[in-house]
Design an enzyme around this catalytic site. Structure first.
Site, PDB file in Angstrom:
ATOM      1  CG  HIS A   1      -1.765   1.244   1.299  1.00 13.30           C
ATOM      2  ND1 HIS A   1      -2.936   1.357   0.580  1.00 13.30           N
ATOM      3  CD2 HIS A   1      -1.608   2.423   1.956  1.00 13.30           C
ATOM      4  CE1 HIS A   1      -3.465   2.550   0.806  1.00 13.30           C
ATOM      5  NE2 HIS A   1      -2.680   3.220   1.632  1.00 13.30           N
TER       6      HIS A   1
ATOM      7  NE  ARG B   1     -10.430  10.058  10.006  1.00 13.52           N
ATOM      8  CZ  ARG B   1      -9.583   9.321   9.299  1.00 13.52           C
ATOM      9  NH1 ARG B   1      -9.944   8.139   8.831  1.00 13.52           N
ATOM     10  NH2 ARG B   1      -8.376   9.764   9.052  1.00 13.52           N
TER      11      ARG B   1
ATOM     12  CE  LYS C   1      -9.162   2.417   3.530  1.00  9.28           C
ATOM     13  NZ  LYS C   1      -9.443   3.817   3.303  1.00  9.28           N
TER      14      LYS C   1
ATOM     15  CB  SER D   1      -8.606   4.629   7.863  1.00  7.10           C
ATOM     16  OG  SER D   1      -9.021   4.782   6.529  1.00  7.10           O
TER      17      SER D   1
ATOM     18  CG  ASP E   1     -12.185   3.336   6.299  1.00  9.08           C
ATOM     19  OD1 ASP E   1     -11.605   4.078   7.107  1.00  9.08           O
ATOM     20  OD2 ASP E   1     -12.003   3.396   5.070  1.00  9.08           O
TER      21      ASP E   1
HETATM   22  N1  URA Z   1      -6.187   7.129   3.463  1.00 11.18           N
HETATM   23  C1  URA Z   1      -7.057   6.271   4.034  1.00 11.18           C
HETATM   24  O1  URA Z   1      -7.351   5.223   3.487  1.00 11.18           O
HETATM   25  N2  URA Z   1      -7.580   6.578   5.227  1.00 11.18           N
HETATM   26  C2  URA Z   1      -7.278   7.714   5.874  1.00 11.18           C
HETATM   27  O2  URA Z   1      -7.785   7.916   6.953  1.00 11.18           O
HETATM   28  C3  URA Z   1      -6.394   8.613   5.268  1.00 11.18           C
HETATM   29  C4  URA Z   1      -5.860   8.294   4.067  1.00 11.18           C
END
Ligand code: URA
Ligand code: CA
Length: 433
Positions: free
Chosen positions: A82, A168, A187, A183, A161
């Protein structure tokens, strides 16, 4: 349990239990906890922080809020990578075939992102015929046969999320390290990763502007990985200038092919070797960095990484000829050179503004509904530290309209030239595992 007590506990800097964090995540996802209580909780977290254990609980509560992809039918350790996002970051397109050619199974789920250019999925769609609408069975079979497949984001992954991120965004709580770390990790875990290699970018063109912040985020994510039993490693890499030279979808596919051919930009190639090494080690295909780099260089030199890339494209309907003949990629109507007006050295290339310049041409999306133009973008001719003469080309704009004044002036304003040679930025700031 009452949400007001959970908020108060976090407000006062106390540590929350797994049960309390799960209560919040489940309640907010199913609507029984309101936006105003969730907002207060997020702000309390922003100021009071969470330790690694709490972040692990938060991550797993978000993973369990929706579907999880079952990759157990795929042999081997599934290693995902990632990147926290940068400008002109083509590493996934290179790393996927590169590590797959060394035997690490790459089962990639990819979505369409917002940003200066499209996501990996958009870039791959620059290849005629290529598609990601395959069934989960086809996906698993292809990874077992070829070691590489990409499927479109499907199902209901981490709905908690999605909902929390939207909240947020409007409550000034995006830039909280425990919230970002959980977060991102949720994923990756929901998408089935056994091990995770993170490329945390730092600098002007990155989400984390300073090395300290990037390191803190990386440390949090590595700690979450340890808490939840997913081997996680991180590399902090530079995004004070765009990575490689190409910014744009088809342009980056070509740059990826060049790199798989051993003829890519130096920085992009090196970053792929650093991240690829971590992936081979996490996938237990290499015993150390030296062994890993040897294997990665080998599959570049003997052509097997590129060969695998072409087989992968063919398996998913794409034209495999593209790897030998990148001229077959979509091409913009105009190629317009941007020339320097002074002589000196490149001292700064503001990555985020250069990214915006590419987006103005149509290379990226500002909103989910935007269409993107796969052919357009920018090819830089220089990096920070390079000498430049007055009248020399510093970038080429690939555009489908003749009017590129705005893009050109953005480039001229944000590529800085001075009389003294600057220090070249360090590409890898830190490696953490
Ligand atoms: N990228 C994400 O996937 N989540 C966040 O909170 C910030 C950046
Ligand atoms: Ca690039």
């Amino acid at each position: 349990m009452r949400m007001v007590d959970v908020i108060q506990k976090k407000r006062d800097g106390e540590k929350l239990s797994e049960e309390e964090i799960r209560f919040f995540v489940n309640g907010y996802t199913d609507g029984s906890i309101t936006d105003y209580q969730a907002s207060a909780f997020l702000m309390a977290t922003y100021f009071s922080d969470m330790d690694a254990e709490e972040q692990g609980y938060l991550t797993m509560a978000m993973v369990n809020s929706g579907d999880q992809i079952d990759l157990s039918a795929i042999e081997g350790i599934k290693v995902d990578k990632h990147s926290t996002g940068g400008v002109g970051d083509t590493t996934t397109l290179i790393l996927a075939p590169l590590v797959a050619a060394c035997g690490v199974p790459v089962a990639k789920m990819s979505g369409r992102g917002l940003g200066h250019t499209g996501g990996t999925l958009d870039k791959l769609e620059a290849i005629e015929g290529f598609h990601v609408e395959i069934t989960e069975e086809e996906f698993v079979k292809q990874v077992n046969d070829l070691k590489l497949a990409v499927i479109g984001q499907s199902g209901n992954l981490t709905p908690a999320d999605k909902k929390l991120y939207a909240l947020r965004d409007v409550t000034a709580t995006v830039d909280s390290i425990p919230l970002i770390a959980s977060s991102i990790m949720s994923k990756k875990i929901a998408a089935g990763a056994d091990a995770i290699v993170l490329d945390v970018k730092t600098g002007d063109g990155a989400f984390m502007k300073t090395t300290e912040d990037a390191e803190a985020l990386a440390r949090s994510m590595v700690a979450i990985g340890r808490e939840v039993g997913r081997n996680t490693m991180a590399v902090i890499s530079d995004m004070s200038q765009p990575l490689g030279y190409a910014i744009g979808n088809a342009l980056e596919v070509k740059e990826a092919i060049d790199t798989l051919n051993g003829e890519g930009p130096e920085d992009l190639t090196e970053l792929c070797l650093v991240l690829g090494s971590k992936m081979l080690i996490a996938g237990e295909k290499a015993k150390d960095t030296k062994d890993a780099r040897n294997q990665l260089n080998q599959v570049i030199q003997d052509g097997s990484a590129l060969e695998l890339f072409s087989k992968f494209l063919e398996a998913q309907g794409g034209n495999p000829e593209i790897v030998k003949n990148p001229e077959l990629l979509p091409k913009a109507a105009y190629q317009i050179e941007v020339k320097s007006t002074t002589t000196g050295f490149i001292t700064k290339m503001e990555a985020d503004e250069i990214g915006v310049a590419a987006m103005l041409l149509g290379a990226g999306r500002a909103t989910k509904e935007d269409d993107i133009d796969l052919a357009v973008g920018i090819v830089l001719k220089k990096k920070i530290g390079d000498a430049v003469k007055s009248g020399e080309t510093i970038a080429v704009i690939h555009s489908n309209t003749e009017n590129i004044l705005q893009t050109e002036s953005l480039l001229l304003d944000h590529i800085h030239i001075a009389q003294h040679a600057p220090e070249r930025p360090k590409l890898i700031h830190k490696v953490m595992d």
